[in-house]
Enzyme design. Structure first.
Site, PDB file in Angstrom:
ATOM      1  N   ASP A  10       0.842  -1.167  -0.086  1.00  0.00           N
ATOM      2  CA  ASP A  10      -0.045   0.020   0.005  1.00  0.00           C
ATOM      3  C   ASP A  10       0.836   1.247  -0.145  1.00  0.00           C
ATOM      4  O   ASP A  10       1.798   1.410   1.008  1.00  0.00           O
ATOM      5  CB  ASP A  10      -0.885  -0.195   1.199  1.00  0.00           C
ATOM      6  CG  ASP A  10      -2.033   1.052   1.253  1.00  0.00           C
ATOM      7  OD1 ASP A  10      -1.742   2.041   0.235  1.00  0.00           O
ATOM      8  OD2 ASP A  10      -2.853   1.070   2.181  1.00  0.00           O
ATOM      9  N   ASP A 113      -3.175   2.097  -6.045  1.00  0.00           N
ATOM     10  CA  ASP A 113      -1.944   2.072  -5.196  1.00  0.00           C
ATOM     11  C   ASP A 113      -1.752   0.829  -4.395  1.00  0.00           C
ATOM     12  O   ASP A 113      -1.079   1.041  -3.302  1.00  0.00           O
ATOM     13  CB  ASP A 113      -1.567   3.356  -4.446  1.00  0.00           C
ATOM     14  CG  ASP A 113      -2.761   3.636  -3.209  1.00  0.00           C
ATOM     15  OD1 ASP A 113      -4.029   3.058  -3.561  1.00  0.00           O
ATOM     16  OD2 ASP A 113      -2.405   3.918  -2.290  1.00  0.00           O
ATOM     17  N   GLU A 114      -2.567  -0.053  -4.327  1.00  0.00           N
ATOM     18  CA  GLU A 114      -2.478  -1.325  -3.541  1.00  0.00           C
ATOM     19  C   GLU A 114      -2.537  -2.420  -4.450  1.00  0.00           C
ATOM     20  O   GLU A 114      -3.305  -2.670  -5.487  1.00  0.00           O
ATOM     21  CB  GLU A 114      -3.907  -1.313  -2.626  1.00  0.00           C
ATOM     22  CG  GLU A 114      -4.165  -0.349  -1.618  1.00  0.00           C
ATOM     23  CD  GLU A 114      -5.437  -0.272  -1.148  1.00  0.00           C
ATOM     24  OE1 GLU A 114      -5.685  -1.326  -0.215  1.00  0.00           O
ATOM     25  OE2 GLU A 114      -6.219   0.366  -1.660  1.00  0.00           O
TER      26      GLU A 114
END
Ligand SMILES: [Mg+2]
Length: 419
Positions: A10, A113-114
């Site tokens: 993350d 973003d993960e």
């Protein structure tokens, strides 16, 4: 030995970090946005601008993601606000995924973003999970200039929970046999999938920690929170059977999907997102002079579950409106009312037959007119840029891009001379 090893990666304050890293490394700007109260936000002049991401120093002023920019400025008048730069985000996201794929091909990108990685059986290659996670985290920081948290577990849910422990630039483990010590003392609102409404109801039952929730009788929870009560009860007890789902190979056809910056909880917003996805698909179909016969909609929920549904159209089409209407219908049949993280529209059964349609006695839609309208819009966008024509319904929806998915070259370029 744990049966499975799952990593959750993350990016720390993703949009803000990416902007900060760009300014420092490519423009040589100081101070670093990450070290001062700063945020990525929509246009203040429009007043509806909202905070999309904030720096850690901004958090001290209680600035919240999703709140209006004007409110944030009231809390912290010296807050530096920079505009969003989606092209930069996509580039950073892709660069990070490229690094992750060097460690395993079992990568599930969960949002911009993960990602989840199934690292089971990689110990001989990369060492113990903590060593491997540290290597990934450090490689991303060294090569791309931003930091991530890595959560490690034998379950996806717990890996994601672990990634939310102390930030930034950290590796944490939360294996099933550690939940009692590391997860149960946390406030119940920290549990994934417990929103503020559920939190209030749980507080009313005297449930303050995740441990309290785990120890509560399932029937009691069901009475108050229905099915959702059972879901969070099993999460609190560390139960989660979902697997890392590596990306499906590209479907034959034309598709587009997006991860939404906020969980979508109402159908009308979801349908706006579907429209933005359909706009881009329609444009590609018309450019390639093809039509499609099949439309499919996929939803990924906040709790990792995903679902999809498809239908065949009466006639092949490349009309944006028609594809959108079909996807809305599929959406209504599919959606279970839970918060949505990711939406996709795919089309298939591509046909090169561009002959006129058979007229139907019962359908008075003027397809020719709709086709001409789409073509006119395409031509204008071709000449004057993608934003030159926008459906009026998008004017109020600043956080939904009216042409979602692909990033046309002419857009999203922030003018850094001004800032
Ligand atoms: Mg993040």
């Amino acid at each position: 030995m744990h049966k499975q090893i799952i990593f959750h990666i993350d990016v720390n304050s993703a949009f803000l970090s990416w902007e900060a890293a760009y300014r420092v490394h490519h423009l040589g700007r100081t101070p670093d946005l990450r070290t001062i109260p700063s945020a990525v936000g929509g246009d203040i002049s429009k007043r509806r601008g909202i905070i999309l991401a904030k720096s850690i120093p901004a958090k001290k002023y209680h600035i919240q993601t999703g709140e209006p920019v004007v409110d944030a400025l009231r809390k912290c008048p010296e807050l530096i606000i920079v505009p969003p730069n989606y092209e930069l985000y996509e580039k950073n996201s892709k660069a990070m995924m490229d690094i992750l794929y060097q460690y395993t091909d079992k990568v599930e990108q969960y949002s911009i973003d993960e990602a989840f990685l199934d690292m089971t059986g990689t110990q001989m290659l990369f060492g113990s999970p903590v060593i491997a996670a540290t290597a990934i985290k450090d490689e991303i920081r060294r090569r791309l200039g931003f930091t991530v948290n890595v959560g490690i577990s034998d379950k996806k849910l717990l890996a994601k929970m672990a990634g939310d422990f102390q930030k930034p630039d950290r590796v944490h483990t939360l294996f099933f046999d550690e939940i009692k010590e590391k997860m149960w003392p946390l406030p119940v609102g920290d549990l994934f999938f417990v929103g503020s409404a559920s939190e209030k109801k749980l507080h009313a039952l005297g449930i303050r920690t995740i441990g309290d929730l785990a120890a509560t009788d399932k029937k009691t929870l069901r009475a108050v929170l229905k099915k959702h009560g059972e879901v969070i009860h099993s999460f609190a007890n560390g139960h989660d059977v979902s697997l890392v789902e590596p990306q499906a190979p590209d479907l034959k056809g034309y598709g587009n999907s997006t991860t939404i910056a906020f969980d979508v909880t109402d159908a009308s917003t979801a349908k706006m997102v579907l429209l933005s996805l359909t706009e881009t698909i329609g444009k590609r179909l018309r450019k390639d002079q093809v039509r499609i016969h099949m439309v499919s909609v996929s939803i990924r929920y906040h709790d990792f579950c995903s679902a999809s549904h498809q239908c065949m159209l009466q006639d092949a089409t490349n009309i944006t409106k028609e594809i959108h209407v079909a996807s809305c219908k599929l959406f209504d049949e599919l959606w279970n009312g839970m918060p949505i993280r990711h939406l996709g529209v795919h089309t298939g059964h591509v046909s090169k037959d561009m002959a006129n349609r058979q007229l139907s006695l019962f359908d008075h839609t003027n397809y020719e007119k709709l086709e001409k309208l789409d073509q006119a819009v395409d031509r204008i966008r071709e000449r004057f840029g993608s934003d030159s024509v926008m459906r009026a319904s998008f004017l109020d929806q600043e956080h939904i891009d009216h042409m979602n998915g692909g990033i046309p070259k002419d857009r999203r370029t922030v003018d850094y001379r001004q800032k």
